[in-house]
Design a protein around this motif. Sequence first.
Motif, PDB file in Angstrom:
ATOM      1  N   ALA A 133       0.821  -1.211   0.000  1.00 13.47           N
ATOM      2  CA  ALA A 133       0.000   0.000   0.000  1.00 13.47           C
ATOM      3  C   ALA A 133       0.855   1.262   0.000  1.00 13.47           C
ATOM      4  O   ALA A 133       0.487   2.279  -0.593  1.00 13.47           O
ATOM      5  N   MET A 134       2.022   1.217   0.661  1.00 10.10           N
ATOM      6  CA  MET A 134       2.878   2.410   0.716  1.00 10.10           C
ATOM      7  C   MET A 134       3.738   2.562  -0.537  1.00 10.10           C
ATOM      8  O   MET A 134       4.437   3.552  -0.697  1.00 10.10           O
ATOM      9  N   GLY A 135       3.703   1.551  -1.413  1.00  9.66           N
ATOM     10  CA  GLY A 135       4.436   1.653  -2.664  1.00  9.66           C
ATOM     11  C   GLY A 135       5.715   0.853  -2.736  1.00  9.66           C
ATOM     12  O   GLY A 135       6.451   0.946  -3.717  1.00  9.66           O
ATOM     13  N   ALA A 136       6.009   0.049  -1.719  1.00  8.00           N
ATOM     14  CA  ALA A 136       7.228  -0.769  -1.752  1.00  8.00           C
ATOM     15  C   ALA A 136       7.130  -1.816  -2.858  1.00  8.00           C
ATOM     16  O   ALA A 136       6.043  -2.272  -3.217  1.00  8.00           O
ATOM     17  N   ASP A 137       8.285  -2.180  -3.391  1.00  9.97           N
ATOM     18  CA  ASP A 137       8.351  -3.195  -4.442  1.00  9.97           C
ATOM     19  C   ASP A 137       8.805  -4.543  -3.916  1.00  9.97           C
ATOM     20  O   ASP A 137       8.694  -5.558  -4.608  1.00  9.97           O
ATOM     21  N   ALA A 138       9.326  -4.557  -2.688  1.00 12.18           N
ATOM     22  CA  ALA A 138       9.797  -5.800  -2.065  1.00 12.18           C
ATOM     23  C   ALA A 138       9.848  -5.597  -0.558  1.00 12.18           C
ATOM     24  O   ALA A 138       9.862  -4.460  -0.072  1.00 12.18           O
ATOM     25  N   VAL A 139       9.868  -6.716   0.163  1.00  9.27           N
ATOM     26  CA  VAL A 139       9.986  -6.652   1.624  1.00  9.27           C
ATOM     27  C   VAL A 139      11.128  -7.543   2.076  1.00  9.27           C
ATOM     28  O   VAL A 139      11.503  -8.508   1.398  1.00  9.27           O
ATOM     29  N   LEU A 140      11.662  -7.202   3.242  1.00  7.49           N
ATOM     30  CA  LEU A 140      12.667  -8.034   3.897  1.00  7.49           C
ATOM     31  C   LEU A 140      11.967  -8.988   4.841  1.00  7.49           C
ATOM     32  O   LEU A 140      11.124  -8.580   5.638  1.00  7.49           O
ATOM     33  N   LEU A 141      12.337 -10.271   4.770  1.00  6.65           N
ATOM     34  CA  LEU A 141      11.820 -11.289   5.687  1.00  6.65           C
ATOM     35  C   LEU A 141      13.019 -11.924   6.382  1.00  6.65           C
ATOM     36  O   LEU A 141      13.891 -12.500   5.715  1.00  6.65           O
ATOM     37  N   ILE A 142      13.087 -11.801   7.698  1.00  8.93           N
ATOM     38  CA  ILE A 142      14.236 -12.277   8.461  1.00  8.93           C
ATOM     39  C   ILE A 142      13.903 -13.633   9.086  1.00  8.93           C
ATOM     40  O   ILE A 142      13.000 -13.735   9.926  1.00  8.93           O
ATOM     41  N   VAL A 143      14.605 -14.655   8.680  1.00 12.94           N
ATOM     42  CA  VAL A 143      14.307 -16.007   9.144  1.00 12.94           C
ATOM     43  C   VAL A 143      14.329 -16.092  10.664  1.00 12.94           C
ATOM     44  O   VAL A 143      13.478 -16.738  11.284  1.00 12.94           O
TER      45      VAL A 143
END
Length: 268
Positions: A133-143
């Motif tokens: 919604a904020m316009g990000a193209d990717a997210v970080l996922l920390i295992v």
Amino acid sequence: MGILSKILEVKRREVQEARRREPLSRLQRRAQEAPPARPFVERLSAPGPAGANVIAEIKRASPSKGTIRSHLDPPSHAWAYQRAGAAALSVLTDRSFFQGSEQDLQSARTAVSLPVLRKDFVIDEYQIYEARAMGADAVLLIVRAVSPSFLRDALSLCRELGLGALVEVHDERELETALACDAPLVGVNNRDLATFRTDIQTSIRLKTLLPAHTPLVAESGIGSRQDVETLLEAGIFNFLVGTSLVRAPDPERALQSLLGTAPTRQGI
């Protein structure tokens, strides 16, 4: 795990507060109405023109370094990074520990055509919809921050929303989890979260365990062209670089130096 535990505790409260401010159903509508995401993972699937890809970071502070650049202007930094040849941007949106914000991401992304990673501590599906919604193209996922089942569901939701995902690991066991969950892009954090020391050999060691089709991003501890060349020799061509670029008096020139494309003095 001390600082990570503190961050996750605060993050859980922040997500609860965000859900009260904006119900998930409304956020989901905004995420679905957002313009298509720019390709992030694709940009990092092969070496760029300089033989390397740099995800250039925008951050004001960190728990380990304190304030890095208090009067940082995200659009100016984003534009300097793009001119220098960055493959993508990473923007901190965590406010409590990194002094970041949603506005930092939005203003940086508006200034350039590069894909932008929302760098935060994602522990709830709400934050993934929030990122889109904020316009990000990717997210970080920390295992280390989530369960394997949440990681699997989060990656599925990212695919559904057209979001890229960078799955961060610190050691062999976490890498095994990331691969079992079909991570499209693996980031190796070279920082020991217990001591905060960095060692780029961590990326080199884990690269040998990675399937050839899964690209790797070396994160933390990359501050010189020599660091980049050492990792390139190990077959690693993606780098996430933050502190050294943010602190540099001339971030454009600093990034060119990392990429090996800085002009000679005669050419300036």
